[in-house]
Design a protein around this motif. Structure first.
Motif, PDB file in Angstrom:
ATOM      1  N   HIS A 233       0.846  -1.193   0.000  1.00  0.00           N
ATOM      2  CA  HIS A 233       0.000   0.000   0.000  1.00  0.00           C
ATOM      3  C   HIS A 233       0.885   1.248   0.000  1.00  0.00           C
ATOM      4  O   HIS A 233       2.101   1.158   0.129  1.00  0.00           O
ATOM      5  CB  HIS A 233      -0.957   0.006   1.202  1.00  0.00           C
ATOM      6  CG  HIS A 233      -0.259  -0.002   2.530  1.00  0.00           C
ATOM      7  ND1 HIS A 233       0.077  -1.159   3.171  1.00  0.00           N
ATOM      8  CD2 HIS A 233       0.162   1.001   3.320  1.00  0.00           C
ATOM      9  CE1 HIS A 233       0.686  -0.868   4.317  1.00  0.00           C
ATOM     10  NE2 HIS A 233       0.756   0.440   4.419  1.00  0.00           N
TER      11      HIS A 233
ATOM     12  N   GLU B 249       0.739  11.629   4.040  1.00  0.00           N
ATOM     13  CA  GLU B 249      -0.096  10.704   4.797  1.00  0.00           C
ATOM     14  C   GLU B 249      -1.566  10.846   4.397  1.00  0.00           C
ATOM     15  O   GLU B 249      -2.281   9.851   4.287  1.00  0.00           O
ATOM     16  CB  GLU B 249       0.084  10.940   6.290  1.00  0.00           C
ATOM     17  CG  GLU B 249       1.446  10.510   6.793  1.00  0.00           C
ATOM     18  CD  GLU B 249       1.683  10.864   8.238  1.00  0.00           C
ATOM     19  OE1 GLU B 249       0.753  11.400   8.902  1.00  0.00           O
ATOM     20  OE2 GLU B 249       2.792  10.615   8.727  1.00  0.00           O
ATOM     21  N   LYS B 250      -2.016  12.072   4.153  1.00  0.00           N
ATOM     22  CA  LYS B 250      -3.398  12.295   3.706  1.00  0.00           C
ATOM     23  C   LYS B 250      -3.617  11.697   2.321  1.00  0.00           C
ATOM     24  O   LYS B 250      -4.633  11.053   2.057  1.00  0.00           O
ATOM     25  CB  LYS B 250      -3.718  13.789   3.682  1.00  0.00           C
ATOM     26  CG  LYS B 250      -3.764  14.434   5.042  1.00  0.00           C
ATOM     27  CD  LYS B 250      -4.016  15.920   4.920  1.00  0.00           C
ATOM     28  CE  LYS B 250      -3.926  16.598   6.273  1.00  0.00           C
ATOM     29  NZ  LYS B 250      -4.071  18.055   6.164  1.00  0.00           N
TER      30      LYS B 250
ATOM     31  N   ALA C  70      -1.891   9.268   0.955  1.00  0.00           N
ATOM     32  CA  ALA C  70      -1.815   7.809   1.073  1.00  0.00           C
ATOM     33  C   ALA C  70      -3.127   7.233   1.595  1.00  0.00           C
ATOM     34  O   ALA C  70      -3.609   6.218   1.087  1.00  0.00           O
ATOM     35  CB  ALA C  70      -0.658   7.425   1.994  1.00  0.00           C
ATOM     36  N   ARG C  71      -3.727   7.879   2.601  1.00  0.00           N
ATOM     37  CA  ARG C  71      -5.013   7.400   3.120  1.00  0.00           C
ATOM     38  C   ARG C  71      -6.077   7.423   2.032  1.00  0.00           C
ATOM     39  O   ARG C  71      -6.869   6.484   1.901  1.00  0.00           O
ATOM     40  CB  ARG C  71      -5.470   8.256   4.306  1.00  0.00           C
ATOM     41  CG  ARG C  71      -4.929   7.788   5.623  1.00  0.00           C
ATOM     42  CD  ARG C  71      -5.664   8.419   6.792  1.00  0.00           C
ATOM     43  NE  ARG C  71      -5.646   9.874   6.798  1.00  0.00           N
ATOM     44  CZ  ARG C  71      -4.678  10.616   7.338  1.00  0.00           C
ATOM     45  NH1 ARG C  71      -3.656  10.024   7.916  1.00  0.00           N
ATOM     46  NH2 ARG C  71      -4.745  11.923   7.310  1.00  0.00           N
ATOM     47  N   TYR C  72      -6.099   8.490   1.233  1.00  0.00           N
ATOM     48  CA  TYR C  72      -7.086   8.610   0.160  1.00  0.00           C
ATOM     49  C   TYR C  72      -6.884   7.520  -0.890  1.00  0.00           C
ATOM     50  O   TYR C  72      -7.831   6.847  -1.296  1.00  0.00           O
ATOM     51  CB  TYR C  72      -7.005  10.001  -0.468  1.00  0.00           C
ATOM     52  CG  TYR C  72      -7.920  10.186  -1.637  1.00  0.00           C
ATOM     53  CD1 TYR C  72      -9.290  10.333  -1.451  1.00  0.00           C
ATOM     54  CD2 TYR C  72      -7.422  10.196  -2.937  1.00  0.00           C
ATOM     55  CE1 TYR C  72     -10.150  10.498  -2.532  1.00  0.00           C
ATOM     56  CE2 TYR C  72      -8.267  10.359  -4.015  1.00  0.00           C
ATOM     57  CZ  TYR C  72      -9.623  10.516  -3.807  1.00  0.00           C
ATOM     58  OH  TYR C  72     -10.467  10.664  -4.881  1.00  0.00           O
TER      59      TYR C  72
ATOM     60  N   ASN D  62      -5.203   4.658  -0.602  1.00  0.00           N
ATOM     61  CA  ASN D  62      -5.373   3.319  -0.024  1.00  0.00           C
ATOM     62  C   ASN D  62      -6.839   2.968   0.192  1.00  0.00           C
ATOM     63  O   ASN D  62      -7.178   1.792   0.321  1.00  0.00           O
ATOM     64  CB  ASN D  62      -4.612   3.207   1.298  1.00  0.00           C
ATOM     65  CG  ASN D  62      -3.108   3.201   1.096  1.00  0.00           C
ATOM     66  OD1 ASN D  62      -2.609   2.830   0.039  1.00  0.00           O
ATOM     67  ND2 ASN D  62      -2.390   3.625   2.112  1.00  0.00           N
ATOM     68  N   SER D  63      -7.719   3.961   0.238  1.00  0.00           N
ATOM     69  CA  SER D  63      -9.139   3.696   0.486  1.00  0.00           C
ATOM     70  C   SER D  63      -9.874   3.190  -0.751  1.00  0.00           C
ATOM     71  O   SER D  63     -11.007   2.738  -0.644  1.00  0.00           O
ATOM     72  CB  SER D  63      -9.827   4.964   1.005  1.00  0.00           C
ATOM     73  OG  SER D  63      -9.885   5.950  -0.016  1.00  0.00           O
TER      74      SER D  63
END
Length: 134
Positions: free
Chosen positions: A70, A79-80, A82-84, A86-87
């Motif tokens: 991921h 980090e923001k 990556a979260r988006y 990865n979702s």
């Protein structure tokens, strides 16, 4: 082309090519984003690692590593992002398949030119001596 336009073109070329700014010079306000894809082959294609790096203004902010599976954020903004990314399961499946699609496919295409020819080049060389060099 006028002097100002030529100087601007040279400045843009230096920034795009990654030339470091002078010691006391201020940044020009030109920003760049670079995306680098890397394939790491260990024991031919037995173990392959795909890494995709996202760099903005010479700072890596997020990267994808096929060993991890991921995106990983390297900065608070990354980090923001990556979260988006990865979702989205469909996007992640596409990214995970890059090892086969990008690395192994290109390895098969380039193998005859990179691996198998190593022995041939050495065999084709003529022994170097002063008499043969003339």
């Amino acid at each position: 082309m006028g002097r100002v336009a030529a100087a601007g073109a040279v400045l843009v070329a230096l920034v795009v090519l990654g030339a470091p700014p002078a010691a006391d010079a201020e940044l020009s306000g030109v920003f760049q984003e670079i995306i680098k894809s890397e394939c790491h082959f260990i024991n031919n294609t037995e173990r392959v690692r795909f890494v995709k790096r996202f760099i903005y203004n010479r700072e890596q902010y997020v990267h994808f590593d096929s060993d991890v599976g991921h995106f990983v954020g390297d900065t608070p903004f990354g980090e923001k992002v990556a979260r988006y990314w990865n979702s989205d399961p469909e996007w992640m499946e596409y990214r995970r398949a890059a090892v086969d699609r990008h690395c192994r496919h290109n390895y098969k295409l380039s193998t005859p030119f990179l691996v198998e020819r190593r022995g041939e080049r050495g065999a084709e060389r003529v022994p170097s001596s002063p008499a043969l060099g003339m």
